[in-house]
Design an enzyme around this catalytic site. Sequence first.
Site, mmCIF file in Angstrom:
data_model
loop_
_atom_site.group_PDB
_atom_site.id
_atom_site.type_symbol
_atom_site.label_atom_id
_atom_site.label_comp_id
_atom_site.label_asym_id
_atom_site.label_seq_id
_atom_site.Cartn_x
_atom_site.Cartn_y
_atom_site.Cartn_z
ATOM 1 C CG ASN A 1 -1.827 -1.236 1.208
ATOM 2 O OD1 ASN A 1 -1.621 -2.113 2.037
ATOM 3 N ND2 ASN A 1 -2.752 -1.345 0.269
ATOM 4 C CB ILE B 1 0.343 6.402 2.017
ATOM 5 C CG1 ILE B 1 1.764 6.634 2.537
ATOM 6 C CG2 ILE B 1 -0.402 5.419 2.913
ATOM 7 C CD1 ILE B 1 1.825 7.520 3.775
ATOM 8 C CB CYS B 2 -3.060 3.130 -1.296
ATOM 9 S SG CYS B 2 -4.778 2.823 -1.726
ATOM 10 C CG LEU B 3 -4.612 4.656 5.544
ATOM 11 C CD1 LEU B 3 -4.887 3.184 5.816
ATOM 12 C CD2 LEU B 3 -3.686 5.220 6.606
#
EC number: 2.3.2.23
Length: 203
Positions: free
Chosen positions: A86, A94-96
């Site tokens: 992620n 960041i993939c959040l």
Amino acid sequence: MNSMANIAVQRIKREFKEVLKSEETSKNQIKVDLVDENFTELKGEIAGPPDTPYEGGRYQLEIKIPETYPFNPPKVRFITKIWHPNISSVTGAICLDILKDQWAAAMTLRTVLLSLQALLAAAEPDDPQDAVVANQYKQNPEMFKQTAGLWSHVYAGAPVSSPDYTRKIDKLCAMGFDKNAVIVALSSKSWDVETATELLLSN
């Protein structure tokens, strides 16, 4: 300075203090420092969680606070290179969800840092930021663990790493390739020296 930015600054000052006084900070789990005096940029740090390949590593984060904070999330990226489904192994993006559409104004710097620490312990390979890493995570979990551990060792100061992988890195570095490029090539080519070398030569 407009009133909007003023709200953001008041709020960040309070949250900054909250982090400094937090139990997590006293246990060395999270940390935050000012980059500039007007609270628009901070440097965060999280410790790699126990029982993960990131254990023993320290991860630096760039945190930019928008003028519309807390109604919009801070912009956060990893400065320390990391191998995680992620997080981009190239840019640290960041993939959040909470840093995107699931952000709520009640969230704070402390919750952001703790959420990122939790993300290191629980990757979401089906919502990847880095497809190559996510692929390895799903298809070869053991290799993923070793690779993530090696990145933690090289970039985040974690104590342990794979001697086999280290040998392969040294071998390609001895051929005159840049160490970071070598690590990326080997990591993305399943530690196969031949295909990694082809990739390095084609770049």
